[in-house]
Write a protein that holds these residues in place. Structure first.
Motif, mmCIF file in Angstrom:
data_model
loop_
_atom_site.group_PDB
_atom_site.id
_atom_site.type_symbol
_atom_site.label_atom_id
_atom_site.label_comp_id
_atom_site.label_asym_id
_atom_site.label_seq_id
_atom_site.Cartn_x
_atom_site.Cartn_y
_atom_site.Cartn_z
ATOM 1 N N ASN A 315 -24.625 -7.598 -2.118
ATOM 2 C CA ASN A 315 -23.510 -6.811 -1.010
ATOM 3 C C ASN A 315 -22.630 -8.061 -0.457
ATOM 4 O O ASN A 315 -23.230 -8.965 -0.219
ATOM 5 N N ALA A 316 -21.508 -7.615 0.013
ATOM 6 C CA ALA A 316 -20.741 -8.685 0.904
ATOM 7 C C ALA A 316 -19.895 -7.694 1.730
ATOM 8 O O ALA A 316 -19.131 -6.723 1.237
ATOM 9 N N GLN A 317 -19.382 -8.361 2.710
ATOM 10 C CA GLN A 317 -18.591 -7.699 3.796
ATOM 11 C C GLN A 317 -17.103 -8.588 3.170
ATOM 12 O O GLN A 317 -17.099 -9.818 3.221
ATOM 13 N N ALA A 318 -16.142 -7.723 2.650
ATOM 14 C CA ALA A 318 -14.964 -8.290 2.121
ATOM 15 C C ALA A 318 -13.973 -9.141 3.045
ATOM 16 O O ALA A 318 -13.898 -8.285 4.073
ATOM 17 N N LEU A 319 -13.522 -10.084 2.818
ATOM 18 C CA LEU A 319 -11.890 -10.350 3.633
ATOM 19 C C LEU A 319 -11.051 -9.742 3.180
ATOM 20 O O LEU A 319 -10.234 -10.211 2.331
ATOM 21 N N GLY A 320 -10.806 -8.234 3.492
ATOM 22 C CA GLY A 320 -10.027 -7.297 3.050
ATOM 23 C C GLY A 320 -9.749 -6.327 4.160
ATOM 24 O O GLY A 320 -10.859 -5.949 4.972
ATOM 25 N N VAL A 321 -8.509 -5.823 4.114
ATOM 26 C CA VAL A 321 -8.311 -4.838 4.982
ATOM 27 C C VAL A 321 -7.298 -3.748 4.393
ATOM 28 O O VAL A 321 -6.720 -3.890 3.229
ATOM 29 N N ASN A 322 -7.742 -2.354 4.738
ATOM 30 C CA ASN A 322 -7.118 -1.486 4.249
ATOM 31 C C ASN A 322 -6.205 -0.791 5.304
ATOM 32 O O ASN A 322 -6.700 -0.560 6.454
ATOM 33 N N TYR A 323 -4.991 -0.286 4.960
ATOM 34 C CA TYR A 323 -4.057 0.059 6.111
ATOM 35 C C TYR A 323 -3.075 1.166 5.423
ATOM 36 O O TYR A 323 -2.859 1.463 4.454
ATOM 37 N N ILE A 324 -2.416 1.972 6.562
ATOM 38 C CA ILE A 324 -1.462 2.980 6.538
ATOM 39 C C ILE A 324 -0.238 1.932 6.925
ATOM 40 O O ILE A 324 -0.072 1.380 7.720
ATOM 41 N N ALA A 325 0.892 2.083 5.976
ATOM 42 C CA ALA A 325 2.126 1.110 6.007
ATOM 43 C C ALA A 325 3.429 1.939 6.175
ATOM 44 O O ALA A 325 3.583 3.076 5.571
ATOM 45 N N PHE A 326 4.020 1.318 7.114
ATOM 46 C CA PHE A 326 5.458 2.265 7.246
ATOM 47 C C PHE A 326 6.733 1.290 6.809
ATOM 48 O O PHE A 326 6.480 0.007 7.044
ATOM 49 N N ASN A 327 7.819 2.045 6.523
ATOM 50 C CA ASN A 327 8.857 1.173 6.136
ATOM 51 C C ASN A 327 9.574 1.199 7.394
ATOM 52 O O ASN A 327 10.176 2.171 7.995
ATOM 53 N N CYS A 328 9.880 -0.138 7.614
ATOM 54 C CA CYS A 328 10.445 -0.221 9.302
ATOM 55 C C CYS A 328 12.071 -0.379 9.179
ATOM 56 O O CYS A 328 12.457 -0.561 10.279
ATOM 57 N N VAL A 329 12.568 -0.248 8.166
ATOM 58 C CA VAL A 329 14.094 -0.265 8.223
ATOM 59 C C VAL A 329 14.799 0.973 7.938
ATOM 60 O O VAL A 329 16.109 1.168 7.759
ATOM 61 N N THR A 330 13.994 1.807 7.423
ATOM 62 C CA THR A 330 14.712 3.378 6.989
ATOM 63 C C THR A 330 14.104 4.308 8.033
ATOM 64 O O THR A 330 13.055 4.287 8.615
ATOM 65 N N GLU A 331 14.884 5.349 8.514
ATOM 66 C CA GLU A 331 14.444 6.586 9.292
ATOM 67 C C GLU A 331 13.405 7.299 8.502
ATOM 68 O O GLU A 331 13.556 7.368 7.136
ATOM 69 N N PRO A 332 12.239 8.063 9.271
ATOM 70 C CA PRO A 332 12.270 8.074 10.659
ATOM 71 C C PRO A 332 11.363 6.650 11.197
ATOM 72 O O PRO A 332 11.329 6.541 12.396
ATOM 73 N N PHE A 333 10.765 5.944 10.267
ATOM 74 C CA PHE A 333 9.911 5.134 10.727
ATOM 75 C C PHE A 333 10.546 3.713 11.478
ATOM 76 O O PHE A 333 9.960 2.531 11.837
#
Length: 564
Positions: A315-333
């Protein structure tokens, strides 16, 4: 590992992450029976991958499956010790650093040969020279649709930016190539930097810096995605997409074990691409695979097998992140208040693993001041107010498609429900194959998506690069390989650049943390979990070392008895 290394790590599955020991210099630190008994040579290591590989060319390699394969074929000046994830010599046997930390001089091993391949005039691999290193490193600085790795050298290596711009404009390139990449002699290479960059050796472990011969690129060009010619312990025998990749032992490999025995021990490796975890798990139980990470169907029977020493588990704690991503150049985000409204409307504690504290985009790492980060609390009322301040209500909010990988539905539905309950916004979930999802996000076609990142190398810089403004192309229609959120922030960039130029580790990590806090505050993405992995393997398999980067090195793996 890798290159964006933009991987979506599945929410409900546990992936294969067994990592193999290698050598500190030209010998392994393993002092076991494999080093003493030549009879332990032989066998083919059999493993499955959860996805098909996307591209095997080092400058286009952006996901873990391709990395697992190619890391057995290609090498760079340095690599990582899979036990400790520390930098160690590889093609370079040693290096020196100038007092101002702006010049690194690498001394190559002699007697290292490329694999025999049709790209060479007589089919016989020639000796590696410093010119080969310069050729490949110059390629990283060259504009090309095949090159997704310029971000690794941008603003860092002297002359890299100028070389990239000239190649982009189809103007003549300098005769000597990139100014800061210099061949001193056949076995010495010097890299000159724009500023003190202490983590250069760590960055050089990235797959973009793997070495291949010019002859191979000249012969295969775009077809390098399915052809490999390197210096590593294994060489390709069969590459068939969607079916299998088979590697065979490199008889001329330069590395030996601690007793002087030639590596690798194995005759070969076979990678398959079966997507059904239950099929893979059953095949493992039948002995058709030597190890597996698909443990979601773990049973008492397997538990008993572990107790009886038929199988081993890591077993190992990974050097990894899971995330919710937004497009920061188009509406609405494009509106930060909308992103903050989503942040306040999502209860991360309901979707993160139990007892796991989720903060920024950098997972807990050695010496990283994770404890300094502050994350806003779940607050539905605040979420509604922020949405109102942004000029939206549930009635006038535009339709938003929430893109996920084909196996990401379960998590997406939980988030979808929270957004509906707390903001009255109904998201349309759209599953896509991994490669299609990557294309959509890189091309700026997605507004909202689930994503994940597994470290290419063990430094916070690798995670924060995902949000560096200079990694966003000026043309909105151009692919954004590394910063798919297309996030630009003067505040973030300031802290990030200060970190890059800081030699002191503690001070550098403090700047990293300030940059990470800026991501939390400005919300181009929302971290929802840090990855962990388990793997099960048969007890006849030895020298498998397990860590959180899925960093595979198989040259020292051996079996109790050769496997056919």
């Amino acid at each position: 590992m890798k290159v964006k290394r933009n991987f979506y790590l599945l929410f409900t599955s546990i992936f294969l992450t067994v990592l193999i020991a290698g050598c500190g210099t030209n010998k392994t630190d393993d002092n076991n029976d494999a080093s003493k008994k030549s009879s332990l040579y032989g066998g083919v290591l059999r493993l499955n991958n959860e996805f098909d590989f996307r591209n095997l060319y080092p400058l286009s390699l952006t996901e873990t499956v391709s990395h697992r394969i190619c890391n057995q074929v290609y090498e760079s000046l340095v690599d990582l010790d899979p036990k400790k994830l520390t930098v160690r010599p590889a093609l370079a046997e040693k290096w020196e650093v100038s007092d101002d930390v702006k010049t690194f001089t690498f001394h190559l091993r002699k007697g290292v040969y490329f694999h025999d391949a049709p790209c060479f005039p007589d089919g016989k691999g020639r000796e590696l020279k410093a010119d080969d290193i310069k050729y490949c490193f110059d390629k990283i600085c060259e504009y090309s649709p095949m090159n997704q790795m310029f971000w690794l050298v941008q603003d860092k290596i002297k002359g890299a930016n100028e070389y990239y711009q000239l190649s982009k404009e189809n103007k003549p390139l300098p005769k000597g190539g990139v100014e800061g990449i210099k061949v001193i002699d056949d076995y010495t290479l010097q890299i000159d930097l724009e500023f003190p960059f202490a983590i250069l050796p760590t960055v050089l472990t990235h797959s973009a810096f793997w070495i291949y011969p010019k002859e191979a690129f000249d012969m295969y060009k775009e077809d390098m995605r399915v052809h490999m010619v390197g210096t590593g312990p294994f060489k390709p025998k069969k590459i068939k997409e969607g079916d299998a990749v088979i590697l065979t032992r490199n008889e001329k490999y330069w590395k030996k074990d601690s007793l002087g025995n030639q590596l690798p021990y194995l005759d070969g490796i076979k990678f398959t691409f079966v997507h059904d975890p239950e099929i893979v798990f059953l095949s493992f139980k039948k002995g058709e695979y030597d190890f597996t990470g698909y443990l979601s169907v773990f049973s008492k029977e397997i538990n008993d097998d572990i107790k009886n020493k038929r199988y081993k588990i890591s077993n190992a704690q990974a050097l990894g992140v899971n995330y919710i991503a937004f497009n920061c150049v188009t509406e609405p985000f494009k509106n930060p208040k909308v992103r903050k409204a989503f942040q306040a409307a999502i209860d991360i504690s309901k979707i993160s693993p139990r007892n796991q504290e989720i903060k920024g985009m950098v997972p807990p790492m050695t010496d990283y001041p994770f404890y300094k980060l502050e994350v806003p609390e779940f607050d539905p009322l605040k979420a509604k107010n922020l949405l109102k301040e942004a000029g939206y209500t549930k009635d006038n909010f535009p339709k938003v498609t929430f893109y996920v990988s084909n196996d990401g539905d379960a998590l997406a539905q939980i988030i979808q429900k929270m957004i509906d309950e707390n903001l009255g916004i109904k998201l349309n979930i759209q599953p896509l194959p991994y490669s299609k999802l990557s294309d959509f996000t890189e091309e700026g076609k997605a507004q909202l998506w689930l994503n994940g990142w597994l470290a290419d190398y063990p430094d916070p810089e690798n995670f924060l690069n995902l949000f560096y403004g200079k990694n966003v192309p000026e043309d909105i229609n151009e692919r954004s390989f590394i910063n798919s959120c297309r996030y630009k922030s003067e505040k973030f960039d300031h802290y990030f650049e200060m970190a890059l130029k800081t030699v002191d580790v503690a001070e550098r990590n403090n700047f990293y943390a300030l940059a990470d806090q800026t991501i939390i505050d400005e919300v181009p993405a929302i971290a929802h979990s840090y990855s962990s992995y388990s793997a099960l393997y048969h007890n006849y398999v030895h020298n498998l070392y397990f860590n959180g980067m899925k960093y595979y090195k198989f040259e020292a793996v051996y079996f109790d008895k050769p496997k056919k």
